[in-house]
Scaffold this motif. Sequence first.
Motif, PDB file in Angstrom:
ATOM      1  N   VAL A 190     -53.498  -6.876  95.421  1.00 11.71           N
ATOM      2  CA  VAL A 190     -52.466  -7.205  94.440  1.00 11.71           C
ATOM      3  C   VAL A 190     -51.633  -6.008  93.998  1.00 11.71           C
ATOM      4  N   ASN A 191     -52.193  -4.814  94.025  1.00 14.99           N
ATOM      5  CA  ASN A 191     -51.458  -3.631  93.569  1.00 14.99           C
ATOM      6  C   ASN A 191     -50.713  -2.907  94.681  1.00 14.99           C
ATOM      7  N   GLY A 192     -50.865  -3.361  95.918  1.00 14.50           N
ATOM      8  CA  GLY A 192     -50.164  -2.734  97.030  1.00 14.50           C
ATOM      9  C   GLY A 192     -50.667  -1.337  97.336  1.00 14.50           C
ATOM     10  N   ARG A 193     -50.018  -0.682  98.285  1.00 11.11           N
ATOM     11  CA  ARG A 193     -50.325   0.706  98.682  1.00 11.11           C
ATOM     12  C   ARG A 193     -49.018   1.389  99.057  1.00 11.11           C
ATOM     13  N   ALA A 194     -48.384   2.024  98.079  1.00 11.36           N
ATOM     14  CA  ALA A 194     -47.026   2.537  98.278  1.00 11.36           C
ATOM     15  C   ALA A 194     -46.939   3.630  99.325  1.00 11.36           C
ATOM     16  N   ASN A 195     -47.988   4.424  99.493  1.00  6.61           N
ATOM     17  CA  ASN A 195     -47.891   5.585 100.387  1.00  6.61           C
ATOM     18  C   ASN A 195     -48.447   5.321 101.783  1.00  6.61           C
ATOM     19  N   THR A 196     -48.698   4.058 102.124  1.00  2.00           N
ATOM     20  CA  THR A 196     -49.160   3.729 103.471  1.00  2.00           C
ATOM     21  C   THR A 196     -47.969   3.381 104.355  1.00  2.00           C
ATOM     22  N   ASN A 197     -48.222   3.224 105.650  1.00  2.00           N
ATOM     23  CA  ASN A 197     -47.208   2.622 106.511  1.00  2.00           C
ATOM     24  C   ASN A 197     -46.862   1.237 105.977  1.00  2.00           C
ATOM     25  N   GLY A 198     -45.607   0.846 106.163  1.00  2.00           N
ATOM     26  CA  GLY A 198     -45.101  -0.343 105.492  1.00  2.00           C
ATOM     27  C   GLY A 198     -45.806  -1.628 105.835  1.00  2.00           C
ATOM     28  N   ASN A 199     -46.337  -1.758 107.063  1.00  2.00           N
ATOM     29  CA  ASN A 199     -46.973  -3.030 107.412  1.00  2.00           C
ATOM     30  C   ASN A 199     -48.159  -3.326 106.508  1.00  2.00           C
ATOM     31  N   TRP A 200     -48.826  -2.284 106.007  1.00  2.00           N
ATOM     32  CA  TRP A 200     -49.950  -2.498 105.090  1.00  2.00           C
ATOM     33  C   TRP A 200     -49.492  -3.247 103.847  1.00  2.00           C
ATOM     34  N   GLU A 201     -48.554  -2.656 103.134  1.00  3.05           N
ATOM     35  CA  GLU A 201     -48.174  -3.235 101.850  1.00  3.05           C
ATOM     36  C   GLU A 201     -47.469  -4.584 102.019  1.00  3.05           C
TER      37      GLU A 201
END
Length: 392
Positions: A190-201
């Motif tokens: 629910v909080n996402g992962r801003a600093n990962t590669n975009g496909n993750w978030e």
Amino acid sequence: MSASGRRSGLLFGVLTLLMTFAAPAVPASAAPATFAHPGVMVSRAQLDFVRGRVNANAQPWRDAYDQMAASPYGSLSRTAKPRAVVECGPYSNPNLGCTDERQDAIAAYTLSLMWYITQNSQYATKSIQIMDAWSATIRDHTNSNAPLQTAWSAASWTKAAEIIKHTYGNWPNSARFGTMLRTVYLPEVVNGRANTNGNWELTMMEASLGIAVHLEDRAVHDKAVGIFRTRVPAFIYLPSDGALPRTPPGSGIDTRQEIISYWHNQSTFVAGLSQETCRDFTHTGYGIASIAAFAETTRIQGQDLYPEIGDRLRTALGFHTRYEREGIPSWLCGGAVKRGLGPVTEVGMNQFVTRQGIAMPNTQAWTEERRPHGSNSLFVAWYTLTHANNPS
């Protein structure tokens, strides 16, 4: 009116004006007052269209259905393999339940589609058995890939649960399954992962939105939409962004060199380029798939985000299918990048070509040459069946 009355009236008017400007506007993409079900990527109208086409032996739907029915995911003899703790490291190493979970989730969705198309309750019963086995068992995801693994699985679980709960109905443990989504899956995504590669978030937001729709949770819906609306522009470049691509809020990626590094060392930015293009087309395809699935769900829910993200999605589809067909030019990724977009183009193409009548020659040619599109064994499954030429 007395002087004090005039002053009171003036003060009330000023306060009202201030409150009008200070009050936050309800965003256009706020959660609907009433959620539509089934409503995660496929609606009842879309399912009815597919059932009619399959039963009429029309193409490409008949071939797509036969492909799905012949897959291991559609087997009535499938036995679920739930675990209390699924542990997934980088690239699923270690793989302690990772493949089992993802594939059981795809199987539950596959069987739900087979139930709806055939109206054979055996398929609904088998889908329920798989979902019940996991909801009775799983308690956690661990190791570095836990957020991505959770997102991949939840993206399929929610589509299956929506179809079964709202078109079959005889599911005594549906509440337990909803509790599983809320307590085991939602906290990871629910909080996402801003600093990962975009496909993750992007996949995490697809999963979050699916959970929000299934649980009718407006706060989770709006949070997912908020993150999605900033992540899509940080994943697909348009010249209107400026000389450099946008970056995900909160990522800490802000200098030119950091941006180029984040875009896998690509320093020439053109319309449709993705943050992961120069990593490989496959991971780019994961992001494209989640963007389209998210927009499709918002469309079903009456809060359509296609107008906002459509230019980026359409341009990215055209860009990558062009170079799938033509090869990689020297200015792109140093002239060498691994292609293989995957079975991810049908949903976006259906929106633009079928519904909007926009010509997409590269995307259409590339997609139609590869029909029927099946599953990538992670979270993408049966897009030709559900979205090929589907106007609903």
